[in-house]
Design an enzyme around this catalytic site. Structure first.
Site, mmCIF file in Angstrom:
data_model
loop_
_atom_site.group_PDB
_atom_site.id
_atom_site.type_symbol
_atom_site.label_atom_id
_atom_site.label_comp_id
_atom_site.label_asym_id
_atom_site.label_seq_id
_atom_site.Cartn_x
_atom_site.Cartn_y
_atom_site.Cartn_z
ATOM 1 N N SER A 98 0.869 -1.173 0.000
ATOM 2 C CA SER A 98 0.000 0.000 0.000
ATOM 3 C C SER A 98 0.901 1.216 0.000
ATOM 4 O O SER A 98 2.059 1.134 0.428
ATOM 5 C CB SER A 98 -0.874 0.018 1.258
ATOM 6 O OG SER A 98 -1.490 1.282 1.454
ATOM 7 N N TYR A 158 -2.022 -1.281 10.348
ATOM 8 C CA TYR A 158 -1.986 -1.445 8.889
ATOM 9 C C TYR A 158 -0.689 -0.866 8.324
ATOM 10 O O TYR A 158 0.019 -1.513 7.544
ATOM 11 C CB TYR A 158 -3.198 -0.737 8.289
ATOM 12 C CG TYR A 158 -3.340 -0.854 6.791
ATOM 13 C CD1 TYR A 158 -4.031 -1.917 6.228
ATOM 14 C CD2 TYR A 158 -2.813 0.114 5.935
ATOM 15 C CE1 TYR A 158 -4.182 -2.032 4.855
ATOM 16 C CE2 TYR A 158 -2.954 0.016 4.569
ATOM 17 C CZ TYR A 158 -3.650 -1.053 4.033
ATOM 18 O OH TYR A 158 -3.790 -1.158 2.663
#
Length: 268
Positions: free
Chosen positions: A141, A154
């Site tokens: 990401s 995350y």
């Protein structure tokens, strides 16, 4: 160019929807055989059936090393070998400030996002090293490239995968195996739709939001953008690419935004 993965076998976690489903369909269209893995059994079986005889589905919880090992073994048993491992399964995980983040939810998020990738790399290497070839790809990401874009667990996991990818690349290159990762920004997928509009199936509803956010005017990021990146990394076209974090972010992490920078119009 057709047949870019002719004769190759791929295993894809998170293969029942989003990046995984789109990549599985593209891989088969380019000549590969694929094993799709997911905790969404009914949906995953439907995707594999719709793709046809070149696809299989395996129920797989990536927090279980035994499940991930079984995925790799299934690919070898069904199709003879494994050429591409795409560690793609993911969640958003625990939200909130550091001081209010429950330890059990932190650990559960890390278990899916980081440990699941480690298991995929480990068991892909197990069967790729004897053949002295293979491509290991992981979904990261832009939150794994810069800070401030996602929740703490995350972001930590995604940064860790970038580092793990580089280390795997350094170890496995002598066996002819490449390890790379893909870092998407906000893309039109079920995970993003759930985060932005509260309905993972409302891709149409999230598209205007992503188009407005995108550095490229009116162009939202799509699952096919990640699938095409995975296709290149899985194919022999990227045969000299190793240890790369490939962004699919319209330039966001390098400073591109959907408004003019100050130095264009003379403002500070």
């Amino acid at each position: 160019m057709a047949g870019r993965l002719e004769g190759k076998v791929a295993a894809i976690t998170g293969g029942a929807s989003g990046f995984g489903e789109t990549t599985g369909r593209l891989f088969v269209a380019e000549g590969a055989q694929v094993v799709l893995a997911d905790i969404q059994r009914e949906r995953g079986e439907g995707v594999a059936e719709s793709i046809g005889s070149a696809a299989r589905f395996v129920s797989c919880d990536v927090t279980s090393e035994a499940d991930v090992s079984n995925l790799v073994d299934t690919a070898v048993r069904e199709f003879g070998h494994l050429d591409v491992m795409f560690n793609n399964a993911g969640i958003v995980g625990v939200f909130g400030p550091l001081a209010a983040t429950p330890a059990d939810e932190w650990k559960a998020t890390i278990d899916v996002l980081l440990n699941g990738v480690f298991y995929g790399m480990k068991h892909a290497a197990r069967v790729m090293v004897p053949r002295e070839s293979g491509s290991i790809i992981s979904t990261v990401s832009t939150a794994g490239v810069v800070g401030g874009l996602g929740p703490h667990a995350y972001t930590a996991a995604k940064h860790a995968i970038v580092g793990l990818t580089k280390n795997a690349a350094a170890e496995l290159c002598r066996h002819g195996i490449r390890a790379n990762c893909i870092a998407p920004h906000a893309m039109a997928t079920p995970l993003t739709a759930e985060a932005f509009v509260g309905d993972r199936d409302d891709i149409d509803g999230v598209m205007p939001i992503l188009e407005e956010m995108s550095p490229l005017k009116g162009r939202a990021g799509l699952a096919t953008d990640v699938a095409n990146a995975a296709l290149w990394l899985g194919s022999d076209e990227s045969g000299y690419t190793n240890g790369l974090c490939l962004t699919t972010d319209a330039g966001f992490t390098t400073g591109s935004r959907n408004e003019a920078p100050g130095w264009v119009d003379g403002t500070p």
